[in-house]
Motif scaffolding. Structure first.
Motif, PDB file in Angstrom:
ATOM      1  N   ASN A  95       0.827  -1.209   0.000  1.00 28.14           N
ATOM      2  CA  ASN A  95       0.000   0.000   0.000  1.00 28.14           C
ATOM      3  C   ASN A  95       0.861   1.258   0.000  1.00 28.14           C
ATOM      4  OD1 ASN A  95      -0.199  -1.562   2.804  1.00 28.14           O
ATOM      5  ND2 ASN A  95       0.079   0.626   3.260  1.00 28.14           N
ATOM      6  N   ASP A  96       0.393   2.269  -0.756  1.00 30.08           N
ATOM      7  CA  ASP A  96       1.140   3.531  -0.889  1.00 30.08           C
ATOM      8  C   ASP A  96       0.166   4.694  -0.671  1.00 30.08           C
ATOM      9  OD1 ASP A  96       2.871   5.706  -1.970  1.00 30.08           O
ATOM     10  OD2 ASP A  96       4.183   4.060  -2.511  1.00 30.08           O
ATOM     11  N   GLY A  97       0.101   5.653  -1.568  1.00 29.68           N
ATOM     12  CA  GLY A  97      -0.754   6.810  -1.363  1.00 29.68           C
ATOM     13  C   GLY A  97      -2.201   6.429  -1.074  1.00 29.68           C
TER      14      GLY A  97
ATOM     15  N   ASN B 137      -2.125   0.215  -4.238  1.00 27.26           N
ATOM     16  CA  ASN B 137      -1.297  -0.971  -3.975  1.00 27.26           C
ATOM     17  C   ASN B 137      -0.220  -0.970  -5.050  1.00 27.26           C
ATOM     18  OD1 ASN B 137      -4.406  -2.111  -3.232  1.00 27.26           O
ATOM     19  ND2 ASN B 137      -2.806  -2.344  -1.707  1.00 27.26           N
ATOM     20  N   GLU B 138       0.945  -0.497  -4.681  1.00 29.22           N
ATOM     21  CA  GLU B 138       1.922  -0.126  -5.705  1.00 29.22           C
ATOM     22  C   GLU B 138       2.531  -1.312  -6.438  1.00 29.22           C
ATOM     23  OE1 GLU B 138       5.396   2.047  -4.449  1.00 29.22           O
ATOM     24  OE2 GLU B 138       5.548   3.027  -6.395  1.00 29.22           O
ATOM     25  N   TYR B 139       3.086  -2.238  -5.716  1.00 31.07           N
ATOM     26  CA  TYR B 139       3.673  -3.407  -6.376  1.00 31.07           C
ATOM     27  C   TYR B 139       3.662  -4.566  -5.400  1.00 31.07           C
ATOM     28  CZ  TYR B 139       8.172  -1.920  -4.226  1.00 31.07           C
ATOM     29  OH  TYR B 139       9.152  -1.548  -3.367  1.00 31.07           O
TER      30      TYR B 139
ATOM     31  N   ASN C 241       0.890   1.578  -8.876  1.00 31.92           N
ATOM     32  CA  ASN C 241       0.189   2.794  -8.448  1.00 31.92           C
ATOM     33  C   ASN C 241       0.854   3.390  -7.229  1.00 31.92           C
ATOM     34  OD1 ASN C 241      -1.650   0.633  -9.650  1.00 31.92           O
ATOM     35  ND2 ASN C 241      -2.717   2.553 -10.080  1.00 31.92           N
ATOM     36  N   CYS C 242       1.558   4.458  -7.463  1.00 30.87           N
ATOM     37  CA  CYS C 242       2.403   5.026  -6.417  1.00 30.87           C
ATOM     38  C   CYS C 242       1.575   5.924  -5.493  1.00 30.87           C
ATOM     39  CB  CYS C 242       3.556   5.762  -7.069  1.00 30.87           C
ATOM     40  SG  CYS C 242       4.741   6.315  -5.865  1.00 30.87           S
ATOM     41  N   ALA C 243       1.599   7.202  -5.732  1.00 33.64           N
ATOM     42  CA  ALA C 243       0.864   8.079  -4.821  1.00 33.64           C
ATOM     43  C   ALA C 243      -0.389   8.603  -5.508  1.00 33.64           C
ATOM     44  CB  ALA C 243       1.761   9.171  -4.289  1.00 33.64           C
TER      45      ALA C 243
ATOM     46  N   GLU D  86       0.222   6.149 -11.954  1.00 33.44           N
ATOM     47  CA  GLU D  86       0.987   4.975 -12.410  1.00 33.44           C
ATOM     48  C   GLU D  86       2.466   5.359 -12.515  1.00 33.44           C
ATOM     49  OE1 GLU D  86      -2.717   3.079 -15.013  1.00 33.44           O
ATOM     50  OE2 GLU D  86      -1.055   4.017 -16.085  1.00 33.44           O
ATOM     51  N   GLU D  87       3.286   4.688 -11.729  1.00 35.05           N
ATOM     52  CA  GLU D  87       4.693   5.087 -11.683  1.00 35.05           C
ATOM     53  C   GLU D  87       5.614   4.144 -12.477  1.00 35.05           C
ATOM     54  OE1 GLU D  87       6.741   4.926  -7.937  1.00 35.05           O
ATOM     55  OE2 GLU D  87       8.061   6.575  -8.432  1.00 35.05           O
ATOM     56  N   ASN D  88       6.087   3.077 -11.865  1.00 32.37           N
ATOM     57  CA  ASN D  88       7.156   2.292 -12.502  1.00 32.37           C
ATOM     58  C   ASN D  88       6.629   1.247 -13.486  1.00 32.37           C
ATOM     59  OD1 ASN D  88       9.426   3.534 -11.126  1.00 32.37           O
ATOM     60  ND2 ASN D  88       8.552   2.636  -9.279  1.00 32.37           N
TER      61      ASN D  88
ATOM     62  N   HIS E  59       4.511   8.761 -12.991  1.00 30.22           N
ATOM     63  CA  HIS E  59       3.807   9.662 -12.087  1.00 30.22           C
ATOM     64  C   HIS E  59       3.999   9.265 -10.631  1.00 30.22           C
ATOM     65  CE1 HIS E  59       1.322  12.260 -14.653  1.00 30.22           C
ATOM     66  NE2 HIS E  59       1.282  11.249 -15.503  1.00 30.22           N
ATOM     67  N   GLU E  60       4.328  10.263  -9.810  1.00 30.15           N
ATOM     68  CA  GLU E  60       4.415  10.018  -8.371  1.00 30.15           C
ATOM     69  C   GLU E  60       3.067  10.314  -7.716  1.00 30.15           C
ATOM     70  OE1 GLU E  60       7.016   8.731  -6.867  1.00 30.15           O
ATOM     71  OE2 GLU E  60       6.316   8.880  -4.805  1.00 30.15           O
ATOM     72  N   ASN E  61       2.712  11.593  -7.607  1.00 30.51           N
ATOM     73  CA  ASN E  61       1.383  11.914  -7.080  1.00 30.51           C
ATOM     74  C   ASN E  61       0.770  13.038  -7.907  1.00 30.51           C
ATOM     75  OD1 ASN E  61       2.512  14.330  -6.046  1.00 30.51           O
ATOM     76  ND2 ASN E  61       1.338  14.187  -4.139  1.00 30.51           N
TER      77      ASN E  61
ATOM     78  N   ASP F 255       7.731  13.515 -12.016  1.00 30.00           N
ATOM     79  CA  ASP F 255       8.114  12.301 -12.761  1.00 30.00           C
ATOM     80  C   ASP F 255       9.324  11.718 -12.033  1.00 30.00           C
ATOM     81  OD1 ASP F 255       8.985  10.389 -14.559  1.00 30.00           O
ATOM     82  OD2 ASP F 255       9.036  11.736 -16.293  1.00 30.00           O
ATOM     83  N   ASP F 256       9.086  10.617 -11.300  1.00 30.36           N
ATOM     84  CA  ASP F 256      10.150  10.073 -10.452  1.00 30.36           C
ATOM     85  C   ASP F 256      11.139   9.223 -11.237  1.00 30.36           C
ATOM     86  OD1 ASP F 256      11.840   9.082  -8.600  1.00 30.36           O
ATOM     87  OD2 ASP F 256      10.345   7.934  -7.491  1.00 30.36           O
ATOM     88  N   GLU F 257      12.084   9.928 -11.800  1.00 27.67           N
ATOM     89  CA  GLU F 257      13.211   9.273 -12.503  1.00 27.67           C
ATOM     90  C   GLU F 257      14.370  10.246 -12.374  1.00 27.67           C
ATOM     91  OE1 GLU F 257      14.268   6.072 -14.247  1.00 27.67           O
ATOM     92  OE2 GLU F 257      12.657   6.513 -15.673  1.00 27.67           O
TER      93      GLU F 257
ATOM     94  N   ASP G 298      16.300  15.991  -9.386  1.00 28.18           N
ATOM     95  CA  ASP G 298      16.753  14.838  -8.598  1.00 28.18           C
ATOM     96  C   ASP G 298      15.560  13.986  -8.160  1.00 28.18           C
ATOM     97  OD1 ASP G 298      19.366  15.602  -8.843  1.00 28.18           O
ATOM     98  OD2 ASP G 298      19.542  16.454  -6.830  1.00 28.18           O
ATOM     99  N   ARG G 299      14.931  13.315  -9.111  1.00 30.81           N
ATOM    100  CA  ARG G 299      13.827  12.382  -8.839  1.00 30.81           C
ATOM    101  C   ARG G 299      12.675  13.029  -8.066  1.00 30.81           C
ATOM    102  NH1 ARG G 299      15.302   6.986  -6.166  1.00 30.81           N
ATOM    103  NH2 ARG G 299      13.092   6.777  -6.612  1.00 30.81           N
ATOM    104  N   PRO G 300      11.833  13.790  -8.728  1.00 35.50           N
ATOM    105  CA  PRO G 300      10.684  14.408  -8.048  1.00 35.50           C
ATOM    106  C   PRO G 300       9.715  13.342  -7.523  1.00 35.50           C
ATOM    107  CG  PRO G 300      11.055  15.401 -10.207  1.00 35.50           C
ATOM    108  CD  PRO G 300      11.916  14.171 -10.141  1.00 35.50           C
ATOM    109  N   GLU G 301       9.415  13.418  -6.229  1.00 43.65           N
ATOM    110  CA  GLU G 301       8.431  12.497  -5.659  1.00 43.65           C
ATOM    111  C   GLU G 301       7.169  13.298  -5.337  1.00 43.65           C
ATOM    112  OE1 GLU G 301       9.003   8.907  -4.919  1.00 43.65           O
ATOM    113  OE2 GLU G 301      11.096   8.751  -4.389  1.00 43.65           O
ATOM    114  N   TRP G 302       6.708  13.276  -4.085  1.00 43.92           N
ATOM    115  CA  TRP G 302       5.403  13.898  -3.799  1.00 43.92           C
ATOM    116  C   TRP G 302       5.472  15.423  -3.855  1.00 43.92           C
ATOM    117  CZ3 TRP G 302       1.374  11.386  -0.267  1.00 43.92           C
ATOM    118  CH2 TRP G 302       1.446   9.991  -0.346  1.00 43.92           C
TER     119      TRP G 302
ATOM    120  N   PRO H  50      13.679  11.829   1.382  1.00 43.91           N
ATOM    121  CA  PRO H  50      12.294  12.233   1.635  1.00 43.91           C
ATOM    122  C   PRO H  50      11.430  11.859   0.434  1.00 43.91           C
ATOM    123  CG  PRO H  50      13.638  14.138   1.066  1.00 43.91           C
ATOM    124  CD  PRO H  50      14.583  12.979   1.234  1.00 43.91           C
ATOM    125  N   ASP H  51      10.208  11.427   0.687  1.00 43.06           N
ATOM    126  CA  ASP H  51       9.363  10.912  -0.398  1.00 43.06           C
ATOM    127  C   ASP H  51       7.916  11.373  -0.178  1.00 43.06           C
ATOM    128  OD1 ASP H  51       7.969   9.342  -2.210  1.00 43.06           O
ATOM    129  OD2 ASP H  51       9.207   7.579  -1.926  1.00 43.06           O
ATOM    130  N   GLY H  52       7.147  10.700   0.705  1.00 43.69           N
ATOM    131  CA  GLY H  52       5.773  11.106   0.959  1.00 43.69           C
ATOM    132  C   GLY H  52       5.711  12.448   1.691  1.00 43.69           C
TER     133      GLY H  52
HETATM  134 FE1  FEO Z   1       6.509   4.990  -5.777  1.00 43.00          FE
HETATM  135 FE2  FEO Z   1       8.636   7.350  -6.546  1.00 43.00          FE
HETATM  136  O1  FEO Z   1       7.781   6.282  -5.412  1.00 43.00           O
END
Ligand code: FEO
Ligand code: CA
Ligand code: CA
Length: 631
Positions: free
Chosen positions: A113-115, A134-136, A223-225, A238-240, A317-319, A336-338, A429-433, A523-525
């Motif tokens: 579970n994630d976001g 439920n991300e992965y 499904n990330c955040a 949808e992220e990875n 996509h992160e959130n 865009d988390d990359e 540098d890898r944008p997250e939330w 840091p992420d969420g």
């Molecule tokens: Fe699902 Fe970038 O974290």
């Protein structure tokens, strides 16, 4: 070199005669100054900077490496739901052996579970729906053999473990609980029917043999955040997805767009393509283009078909952080988390109809996508700041046209990364939330880490100041005129994470609001509560050694955005990532996601049964005195 020797007083410090000692504890002092409009540094701000934030009403806790939830004194936690729990009373029970079928997993709470977002029932303060990503999944625990999927049925089980779970929660005897027999309980997983809408729906690049019209797709996964719209729907990101595809032709050549989105013949982590042709780039190359979107779900209508909103662009996509312009158009901020990818903003063509939520059904189908460009900033090591602008990603503008390889707007959206490169957006540098402050409208974005910035030739500087960034930072910006429709903004770094025990001074020691007591990495969420506290969740290196010595397990911290002070509030169990957060309407209950405890073994969280399997879970945090969380 000591901290004192390295530090050069800034103009601001000289102006108010701050000592280095004062500045060390000052945190994001300049940010505070900016927030207050430039006339500043009142006694109260300085007092807050001295570690006495009145917004943070709990003592920071130490780092930990235990297989449990650590919280400040007076707080307690329990489990709301764990991976595999049946959503209905007659549903199949969780089978810790891994022998449960795909069909079983499709009606159980998903994995990792994630976001998540909470949707209170109108007029009933004791009932709500929760939509939870439920991300992965982790094959170590999903299958009895603990390895890669070995059949189509096992791929189906993995797809069933991902996606989204919608469930009802009720407050009974003062405690929020999962309602197992609710008619709203629902799984949307990797094989659920989903529709496309917006400018790319029906485009050639979305057509497959299974869907010759390019308008209907099976499934959402990775499904990330998330995001929660003002009209009562849930956005899942949808992220990875790129990890899910491979090719049965080891010699397959990929075009520039496929490469940019990470297409490779060998799907190193997932291997679905060997058992399900949908994921085989050799035979179904366009299926790849049908993932990497933001999906809108109506949690209150269990029969509704989720919709992939193509106007928001395709990337990892992160959130999706939703706010509005001063004249009422919806704004969605997205990362865009990359490594080296971008931060985006969507502005809807039409205004939000707050009187009639259903009127916003197609609001996210029409609008303008932008990407962020940041300047090099002032180069301040502790607290850099500068200016930025939003560049429109519209076919026919800013050099995005046939000459740069784009036939139409649909292609701009499907290959948003390429369009953003045409306009020279800033590689991050890898944008997250991303979250928007309810107090002052400033926007905060976690840049989780990027150890290869220098190695991969991404420019070092501005909001991405480190060549080898193993710790991450939190960026924020304030839009000009305090209007999210503005095309320009001022940015600063709210915190530059680091380890002051291992590295003296910035940049590796962290900015001056990082101390031996609150240090963290990656840091992420992120979430704001209604009082304006900023909650920070981590997904980092949990080795507790080397650069990360003393940081312990992944954790959740809480920051005072004005003073810059940060305190550690929670530490998660072994091997977990802390991700996903929401609040009950009275803010006396907080829901937090514990993802992949025991990712590499070593955990039996949460049940702690002998030889038990760890299970991703949503936990419920309350105060023993029933007070507001964090106050
Ligand atoms: Fe699902 Fe970038 O974290
Ligand atoms: Ca994340
Ligand atoms: Ca992360």
């Amino acid at each position: 070199m000591s901290l004192l020797e390295e530090h050069q007083p800034t103009d601001l410090e000289q102006m108010v005669g701050l000592s280095r000692r004062g500045f060390i504890s000052a945190g994001a002092l300049c940010g505070a100054a900016m927030f207050l409009g430039g006339n500043l540094l009142s006694r109260s701000v300085l007092a807050a900077n001295a570690g006495t934030s009145t917004l943070l009403g709990f003592p920071g806790i130490p780092a930990a490496t235990t297989d449990s939830i650590s919280l400040p004194p007076g707080y307690k936690s329990s489990v709301l739901i764990s991976w595999g729990q049946p959503l209905h009373k007659n549903g199949p029970a969780f089978d810790p052996s891994g022998n449960g079928s795909a069909e079983h997993q499709e009606v159980q709470f998903g994995d990792h579970n994630d976001g998540m977002s909470l949707f209170p029932f109108p007029g009933d303060k004791n009932r709500a729906l929760m939509a939870i990503n439920n991300e992965y999944t982790n094959y170590r625990y999903l299958y009895p053999h603990g390895g890669m999927p070995q059949s189509a049925e096992e791929v189906r089980k993995a797809l069933a473990a991902e996606g989204v779970t919608v469930l009802e929660v009720q407050r009974k005897n003062g405690h929020w609980q999962f309602v197992q027999d609710s008619r709203y309980n629902r799984r949307i997983h990797g094989n659920s029917p989903i529709a496309f809408s917006g400018p790319a729906a029906g485009h050639e690049l979305l057509k497959t043999s299974a869907d010759p019209h390019g308008k209907n797709v099976l499934g959402t996964f990775q499904n990330c955040a998330n995001g929660k719209t003002p009209w009562g729907t849930y956005l899942t990101c949808e992220e990875n997805f790129t990890d899910c595809f491979g090719s049965t032709n080891a010699e397959q050549k990929f075009d520039a767009a496929q490469k940019r989105y990470g297409a490779v013949a060998t799907s190193k982590e997932i291997n679905w393509h060997q058992h399900d042709a949908r994921f085989d780039l050799a035979t179904n190359p366009n299926e790849f283009n049908r993932h990497g979107w933001v999906v809108e779900i109506d949690p209150f209508d269990p029969q509704s078909t989720p919709v992939k909103r193509t106007a928001l662009g395709r990337f990892k996509h992160e959130n999706a952080a939703i706010t509005q312009t001063s004249d009422g158009h919806a704004v969605v901020y997205m990362g865009d988390d990359e490594r080296g990818e971008f931060i985006y903003k969507f502005v809807s063509r039409d205004k939000i109809n707050h009187q009639n939520p259903k009127a916003n059904r197609d609001l996210l189908d029409h609008g303008t996508l932008y990407v962020a460009r940041f300047d090099a900033g002032d180069g301040n090591a502790d607290h850099p700041k500068g200016q930025g602008e939003w560049i429109e990603l519209t076919h026919g503008k800013n050099g995005i046209d046939a000459s740069s390889g784009f036939a139409d707007q649909a292609q701009v959206l499907i290959h948003a990364r390429l369009a953003a490169s045409v306009v020279k957006a800033t590689r991050m540098d890898r944008p997250e939330w991303i979250v928007v402050s309810p107090k002052d409208g400033q926007v905060y974005c976690t840049l989780t880490n990027n150890a290869k910035r220098g190695e991969e030739g991404q420019p070092v500087g501005g909001p991405n100041p480190r060549e080898k960034n193993v710790y991450g930072q939190i960026l924020r910006w304030r839009t000009d005129r305090d209007d999210h429709s503005s095309h320009t903004f001022a940015w600063d770094l709210f915190v530059v994470a680091g380890n002051p025990n291992v590295h003296a001074g910035t940049p590796k020691g962290g900015s001056s609001n990082v101390t031996a007591q609150n240090m963290f990495n990656s840091p992420d969420g992120l979430a704001f509560d209604e009082a304006g506290r900023l909650w920070i969740q981590t997904d980092g290196d949990v080795s507790n050694a080397g650069d990360f010595a003393g940081m312990g397990n992944n954790q959740m911290l809480c920051a005072d955005p004005v003073s810059g002070e940060i305190r550690r509030f929670m530490v998660g169990p072994i091997g977990c990532e802390v991700t996903g957060i929401s609040f009950a309407p009275d803010h006396k209950t907080m829901f937090v996601g514990i993802q992949h405890p025991g990712e590499l073994g070593g955990s039996t969280f949460p049940e702690h049964l002998p030889n038990g399997k760890p299970r991703s879970s949503v936990i419920v945090i309350t105060r023993e005195d029933g007070g507001i969380i964090g106050a």
